[in-house]
Design a protein around this motif. Structure first.
Motif, PDB file in Angstrom:
ATOM      1  N   SER A 198       0.455   2.765   3.901  1.00 17.92           N
ATOM      2  CA  SER A 198      -1.004   2.874   3.944  1.00 17.92           C
ATOM      3  C   SER A 198      -1.473   3.705   2.756  1.00 17.92           C
ATOM      4  O   SER A 198      -0.668   4.349   2.081  1.00 17.92           O
ATOM      5  CB  SER A 198      -1.460   3.520   5.248  1.00 17.92           C
ATOM      6  N   TYR A 199      -2.812   3.688   2.510  1.00 18.49           N
ATOM      7  CA  TYR A 199      -3.355   4.463   1.401  1.00 18.49           C
ATOM      8  C   TYR A 199      -3.404   5.959   1.706  1.00 18.49           C
ATOM      9  O   TYR A 199      -3.609   6.770   0.814  1.00 18.49           O
ATOM     10  CB  TYR A 199      -4.756   3.972   1.037  1.00 18.49           C
ATOM     11  N   LEU A 200      -3.239   6.322   2.965  1.00 19.23           N
ATOM     12  CA  LEU A 200      -3.203   7.734   3.345  1.00 19.23           C
ATOM     13  C   LEU A 200      -2.283   7.876   4.554  1.00 19.23           C
ATOM     14  O   LEU A 200      -2.612   7.429   5.653  1.00 19.23           O
ATOM     15  CB  LEU A 200      -4.608   8.235   3.697  1.00 19.23           C
ATOM     16  N   LEU A 215     -10.099   1.916   0.062  1.00 15.60           N
ATOM     17  CA  LEU A 215     -10.138   3.285   0.579  1.00 15.60           C
ATOM     18  C   LEU A 215     -11.409   3.551   1.382  1.00 15.60           C
ATOM     19  O   LEU A 215     -11.498   4.532   2.115  1.00 15.60           O
ATOM     20  CB  LEU A 215     -10.039   4.293  -0.574  1.00 15.60           C
ATOM     21  N   ARG A 216     -12.384   2.673   1.254  1.00 13.55           N
ATOM     22  CA  ARG A 216     -13.600   2.810   2.066  1.00 13.55           C
ATOM     23  C   ARG A 216     -13.255   2.821   3.550  1.00 13.55           C
ATOM     24  O   ARG A 216     -13.861   3.558   4.339  1.00 13.55           O
ATOM     25  CB  ARG A 216     -14.560   1.653   1.777  1.00 13.55           C
ATOM     26  N   GLN A 217     -12.296   1.998   3.943  1.00 13.69           N
ATOM     27  CA  GLN A 217     -11.920   1.926   5.356  1.00 13.69           C
ATOM     28  C   GLN A 217     -11.242   3.216   5.816  1.00 13.69           C
ATOM     29  O   GLN A 217     -11.426   3.657   6.950  1.00 13.69           O
ATOM     30  CB  GLN A 217     -10.994   0.722   5.596  1.00 13.69           C
ATOM     31  N   VAL A 218     -10.466   3.827   4.919  1.00 16.51           N
ATOM     32  CA  VAL A 218      -9.838   5.107   5.227  1.00 16.51           C
ATOM     33  C   VAL A 218     -10.910   6.164   5.451  1.00 16.51           C
ATOM     34  O   VAL A 218     -10.880   6.920   6.437  1.00 16.51           O
ATOM     35  CB  VAL A 218      -8.894   5.546   4.085  1.00 16.51           C
ATOM     36  N   LYS A 267       0.841  -1.196   0.000  1.00  8.63           N
ATOM     37  CA  LYS A 267       0.000   0.000   0.000  1.00  8.63           C
ATOM     38  C   LYS A 267       0.873   1.241   0.000  1.00  8.63           C
ATOM     39  O   LYS A 267       1.884   1.311   0.693  1.00  8.63           O
ATOM     40  CB  LYS A 267      -0.897  -0.004   1.241  1.00  8.63           C
ATOM     41  N   THR A 268       0.469   2.223  -0.790  1.00 11.91           N
ATOM     42  CA  THR A 268       1.181   3.495  -0.817  1.00 11.91           C
ATOM     43  C   THR A 268       0.175   4.629  -0.680  1.00 11.91           C
ATOM     44  O   THR A 268      -0.970   4.516  -1.115  1.00 11.91           O
ATOM     45  CB  THR A 268       1.965   3.689  -2.133  1.00 11.91           C
TER      46      THR A 268
END
Length: 224
Positions: A20-22, A87-90, A10-11
């Motif tokens: 992570s995505y963010l 990204l829903r979890q973010v 993940k980036t």
């Protein structure tokens, strides 16, 4: 860390940092959006449509959660075009921090996401407004009806069009359930981003024409 994370690490969608995505640095850059009237686009308390701006088919109010700027812009783009549904979890974690929606009473409202055309949904494999709308409906305890609206004709991607072209092509592009199902009820139309508002306005008008009592709009982000 799972096997997929080792193969496809993940980036951060904004800066590219691994993990992570963010990343935490970009997470702090997310900015809340300001409230404005969905008709005249001027400041409005709580996004409620000004009394002088109200029309028979206009939205009764609008809530935009975030500014459509980095990193929210990259999050939406990744969700729509790179199919990063994790990204829903973010976003779910970010929504827990938002107090804006708690100021509104949407009990008894039905949330309906903006539909994609059948061909575009097949191409993407999902509708991002449905994915996000499901999260929002849970946040505000609204009834969720993802099949309520139908796209009645194919339209060009809004991103390539100017404001007048967007408004023109979206008019009469949606159809809701029959009048006897709609009349007297309160609704929320949901989309990922407010740009000109052409999509939400057209969807809201389609529901109002069937006799809805109130129709509000909610978007994840706003570029206004």
């Amino acid at each position: 860390m799972g096997l997929l994370d080792l193969i496809f690490p993940k980036t951060c969608v904004a800066c590219g940092k691994f993990g992570s995505y963010l990343c935490e640095s970009d997470r702090t850059k997310i900015q809340p959006a300001k409230s404005f009237c969905p008709v005249c686009l001027k400041a409005a308390i709580g996004g409620t449509t000004h009394s002088k701006c109200k029309g028979s088919w206009s939205l009764d109010g609008l809530i935009c959660i975030y500014e459509y700027k980095s990193p929210m812009k990259e999050i939406v783009t990744a969700l729509k075009y790179r199919f990063v549904t994790d990204l829903r979890q973010v976003l779910k974690a970010e929504l827990r921090k938002i107090k804006t929606l708690g100021k509104y009473d949407f009990s008894g409202y039905t949330l309906v996401p903006i539909p994609l055309s059948a061909s575009r949904k097949r191409w993407r494999g999902f509708n991002q407004a449905e994915v996000l709308g499901d999260l929002f409906s849970k946040s505000i305890k609204a009834v969720y009806e993802p099949e309520f609206l139908k796209k009645t004709r194919e339209t060009q991607p809004q991103v390539w069009l100017k404001r007048k072209e967007r408004l023109k092509q979206m008019k009469w592009s949606f159809q809701s359930l029959p009048k006897e199902t709609v009349s007297g009820r309160n609704f929320i139309v949901f989309d990922d981003v407010w740009t000109t508002g052409a999509t939400l306005k057209a969807a809201g008008a389609a529901i109002k024409r069937k006799g809805a009592n109130k129709v509000w709009g909610i978007t994840l982000a706003s570029s206004h």
